[in-house]
Write a protein that holds these residues in place. Structure first.
Motif, mmCIF file in Angstrom:
data_model
loop_
_atom_site.group_PDB
_atom_site.id
_atom_site.type_symbol
_atom_site.label_atom_id
_atom_site.label_comp_id
_atom_site.label_asym_id
_atom_site.label_seq_id
_atom_site.Cartn_x
_atom_site.Cartn_y
_atom_site.Cartn_z
ATOM 1 N N ALA A 34 0.816 -1.218 0.000
ATOM 2 C CA ALA A 34 0.000 0.000 0.000
ATOM 3 C C ALA A 34 0.848 1.267 0.000
ATOM 4 O O ALA A 34 0.326 2.354 -0.254
ATOM 5 C CB ALA A 34 -0.928 0.004 1.224
ATOM 6 N N VAL A 37 0.616 3.876 -2.915
ATOM 7 C CA VAL A 37 -0.629 4.641 -2.955
ATOM 8 C C VAL A 37 -0.666 5.644 -1.803
ATOM 9 O O VAL A 37 -1.146 6.775 -1.955
ATOM 10 C CB VAL A 37 -1.848 3.697 -2.895
ATOM 11 C CG1 VAL A 37 -3.151 4.497 -2.959
ATOM 12 C CG2 VAL A 37 -1.795 2.698 -4.042
ATOM 13 N N LEU A 86 -9.570 11.696 -6.733
ATOM 14 C CA LEU A 86 -8.860 10.525 -6.225
ATOM 15 C C LEU A 86 -9.835 9.460 -5.739
ATOM 16 O O LEU A 86 -9.662 8.265 -6.035
ATOM 17 C CB LEU A 86 -7.931 10.946 -5.085
ATOM 18 C CG LEU A 86 -7.148 9.827 -4.403
ATOM 19 C CD1 LEU A 86 -6.181 9.174 -5.381
ATOM 20 C CD2 LEU A 86 -6.399 10.357 -3.182
ATOM 21 N N VAL A 87 -10.857 9.854 -4.995
ATOM 22 C CA VAL A 87 -11.846 8.891 -4.486
ATOM 23 C C VAL A 87 -12.553 8.196 -5.647
ATOM 24 O O VAL A 87 -12.755 6.971 -5.642
ATOM 25 C CB VAL A 87 -12.854 9.595 -3.559
ATOM 26 C CG1 VAL A 87 -14.013 8.664 -3.215
ATOM 27 C CG2 VAL A 87 -12.161 10.071 -2.279
ATOM 28 N N TRP A 90 -10.245 5.636 -7.233
ATOM 29 C CA TRP A 90 -10.020 4.464 -6.397
ATOM 30 C C TRP A 90 -11.196 3.502 -6.470
ATOM 31 O O TRP A 90 -11.013 2.289 -6.604
ATOM 32 C CB TRP A 90 -9.762 4.871 -4.949
ATOM 33 C CG TRP A 90 -9.625 3.684 -4.043
ATOM 34 C CD1 TRP A 90 -10.529 3.216 -3.143
ATOM 35 C CD2 TRP A 90 -8.522 2.776 -3.988
ATOM 36 N NE1 TRP A 90 -10.067 2.084 -2.522
ATOM 37 C CE2 TRP A 90 -8.827 1.794 -3.021
ATOM 38 C CE3 TRP A 90 -7.300 2.708 -4.662
ATOM 39 C CZ2 TRP A 90 -7.957 0.752 -2.720
ATOM 40 C CZ3 TRP A 90 -6.430 1.669 -4.357
ATOM 41 C CH2 TRP A 90 -6.763 0.710 -3.395
ATOM 42 N N GLY A 94 -9.512 0.618 -7.826
ATOM 43 C CA GLY A 94 -8.740 0.239 -6.655
ATOM 44 C C GLY A 94 -8.592 -1.257 -6.464
ATOM 45 O O GLY A 94 -7.500 -1.756 -6.169
ATOM 46 N N ARG A 113 -6.344 -3.581 0.108
ATOM 47 C CA ARG A 113 -7.511 -2.859 -0.412
ATOM 48 C C ARG A 113 -8.315 -2.221 0.717
ATOM 49 O O ARG A 113 -8.712 -1.053 0.634
ATOM 50 C CB ARG A 113 -8.391 -3.816 -1.209
ATOM 51 C CG ARG A 113 -9.584 -3.132 -1.860
ATOM 52 C CD ARG A 113 -10.471 -4.125 -2.585
ATOM 53 N NE ARG A 113 -11.046 -5.117 -1.679
ATOM 54 C CZ ARG A 113 -10.711 -6.399 -1.653
ATOM 55 N NH1 ARG A 113 -9.814 -6.875 -2.484
ATOM 56 N NH2 ARG A 113 -11.301 -7.226 -0.792
ATOM 57 N N LEU A 116 -6.360 0.803 2.203
ATOM 58 C CA LEU A 116 -6.285 1.989 1.344
ATOM 59 C C LEU A 116 -7.652 2.630 1.130
ATOM 60 O O LEU A 116 -7.735 3.853 0.954
ATOM 61 C CB LEU A 116 -5.662 1.613 -0.001
ATOM 62 C CG LEU A 116 -4.153 1.353 0.046
ATOM 63 C CD1 LEU A 116 -3.665 0.781 -1.274
ATOM 64 C CD2 LEU A 116 -3.408 2.647 0.362
ATOM 65 N N THR A 117 -8.711 1.846 1.129
ATOM 66 C CA THR A 117 -10.049 2.426 0.957
ATOM 67 C C THR A 117 -10.352 3.432 2.064
ATOM 68 O O THR A 117 -10.864 4.525 1.812
ATOM 69 C CB THR A 117 -11.115 1.313 0.936
ATOM 70 O OG1 THR A 117 -10.886 0.456 -0.185
ATOM 71 C CG2 THR A 117 -12.518 1.910 0.824
ATOM 72 N N ILE A 120 -8.074 6.617 1.585
ATOM 73 C CA ILE A 120 -8.459 7.457 0.450
ATOM 74 C C ILE A 120 -9.780 8.161 0.719
ATOM 75 O O ILE A 120 -9.958 9.328 0.334
ATOM 76 C CB ILE A 120 -8.491 6.612 -0.837
ATOM 77 C CG1 ILE A 120 -7.055 6.253 -1.230
ATOM 78 C CG2 ILE A 120 -9.187 7.357 -1.968
ATOM 79 C CD1 ILE A 120 -6.943 5.311 -2.389
ATOM 80 N N CYS A 121 -10.710 7.505 1.382
ATOM 81 C CA CYS A 121 -11.954 8.193 1.744
ATOM 82 C C CYS A 121 -11.682 9.345 2.714
ATOM 83 O O CYS A 121 -12.446 10.315 2.758
ATOM 84 C CB CYS A 121 -12.944 7.206 2.358
ATOM 85 S SG CYS A 121 -13.680 6.065 1.158
#
Length: 432
Positions: A34, A37, A86-87, A90, A94, A113, A116-117, A120-121
């Motif tokens: 990760a 990212v 970006l969201v 992803w 993603g 995953r 990173l979710t 990123i949120c």
């Protein structure tokens, strides 16, 4: 600024210890995968915050509060626009990206995953918090942000321990703790601005347009953004080369994950020195005091060199001890030590080069900044990683780092000679 950024590095280091010791080597591998990212997030924060800071410092140095407020408000709009993009990307790509990075290991891909979710949120919170930290720094309030940064990062460490060790949420607990702590930091920063005692009170965000100065911010922030993306690129290329040449891929990726945590901690204080220089040099340039800006540059370069020298010696002579922070597995500990020795052989020169690049960025000279920040990750490292690993195997991956550092030293000496001690008939464009 060193306190602020070192606390962030300590957080990453402690989080790596939590992940490696309480979840396992697969989780540490997932965090390692990760990393590129996560570096993208840092790059985007630098794109907006770094570009804004260069403009902001010079406006404040010149006494133009209205211009500074306009840039500050516009950066907020740009940060939200970048976060939304970006969201969207992803959630579109993603899962596929995580699967590709894990090279077929479904368990590692799933952990990466999920981790990173969440991060990123939380990107809008992260980017906006970065803007306020950059603004407070350029207002000369670094002591204030150091105090609340310590509090926020200690809260983050506690939240990560709660999520990982107590609630058994895996590496998702780490990500949730991080986003929660960032939200707390943003609330504190907004509370400071709401008091209206600084150069940029909260009212400027209501008074000025959030669509202002996007172009200028992007031009000045782009070299720094691409530099951070270059770090992510290098990490990705290292893992690709390991996949091709390593006999025990998971073991080496886990060890490299520990190394990236250590180097992240090592990088942050030198970046803090460079950011402090950016604020000082930019304010003095705006006020017409080039002599003070140059004096700050020399001091910052010397300080960065001493810090990086200490890191280099630690990696070379205490690699086994460092490896023991992240794992109880003697194979992982030994692999960390074997990676650190060649990687850090010329690390002492990296800090002064970064400082010189930020000096140019503070003065509004993105091309010179680009030369010093982009050549190594985008040109030298890809060629050296694949070339040397093809020739001597995994060891060649780690040897690529000091070879690139040596090349950057030659380039920095050329640019520094042309810039700090001008030679008749020799221009910066010639050096580039």
């Amino acid at each position: 600024m060193a306190v602020v950024m070192s606390m962030g590095g300590i957080l990453n280091l402690v989080d790596g210890v939590f992940v490696g010791r309480f979840i396992g080597a697969e989780a540490l591998a997932a965090v390692s995968l990760a990393f590129p990212v996560a570096m993208l997030l840092a790059a985007l924060a630098t794109l907006v915050g770094g570009g804004m800071a260069s403009l902001l410092a010079r406006y404040l140095g010149a006494g133009d509060r209205r211009g500074a407020g306009r840039v500050f408000a516009g950066a907020h709009g740009l940060a939200l626009a970048v976060s939304a993009l970006l969201v969207a990307l992803w959630f579109g790509f993603g899962a596929m990206l995580a699967g590709a990075m894990a090279a077929g290991n479904a368990r590692v891909a799933g952990m990466a995953r999920d981790y990173l979710t969440i991060l990123i949120c939380g990107a809008p919170i992260y980017l906006l918090l970065g803007l306020h930290i950059d603004a407070l720094r350029n207002e000369g309030r670094a002591g204030l942000i150091a105090a609340f940064s310590v509090c926020v990062n200690l809260f983050n460490i506690g939240a990560n321990w709660l999520g990982i060790v107590v609630l058994d949420l895996g590496i998702s607990g780490s990500a949730l703790g991080t986003v929660t702590a960032q939200a707390l930091g943003l609330v504190l920063a907004l509370g400071i601005r709401a008091r209206g005692t600084g150069l940029l009170p909260l009212q400027v965000l209501r008074r000025e347009s959030w669509g202002a100065a996007w172009g200028a911010v992007l031009v000045l922030g782009l070299p720094l953004c691409l530099s951070f993306l270059g770090i992510a690129l290098v990490a990705s290329l290292v893992m690709l080369a390991l996949h091709r040449h390593a006999a025990e891929y998971a073991l080496d990726v886990a060890a490299y994950g520990g190394v990236t945590r250590l180097l992240g901690l090592a990088f942050l204080p030198q970046m803090a020195i460079a950011l402090a220089l950016q604020g000082i040099a930019g304010n003095n340039a705006g006020a017409g005091r080039a002599d003070r800006a140059m004096a700050a540059l020399r001091l910052a370069m010397a300080t960065a060199f001493l810090w990086c020298l200490a890191v280099m010696l630690t990696g070379i002579f205490a690699g086994q001890a460092v490896g023991g922070w992240f794992s109880r597995d003697p194979r992982v500990i030994g692999a960390v030590a074997l990676i650190l020795r060649p990687m850090l052989a010329l690390y002492a020169i990296s800090g002064p080069i970064l400082v010189l690049a930020m000096y140019f960025q503070a003065l509004g000279q993105p091309r010179r900044t680009a030369v010093l920040t982009l050549v190594k990750p985008w040109l030298l490292m890809p060629a050296l990683i694949f070339g040397l690993s093809a020739g001597v195997g995994v060891r060649g991956i780690w040897l690529a780092f000091p070879v690139a550092d040596a090349a950057m030293l030659l380039l920095a000496l050329l640019i520094g000679r042309a810039t700090l001690r001008p030679v008749p008939g020799f221009s910066m464009e010639d050096a580039a």
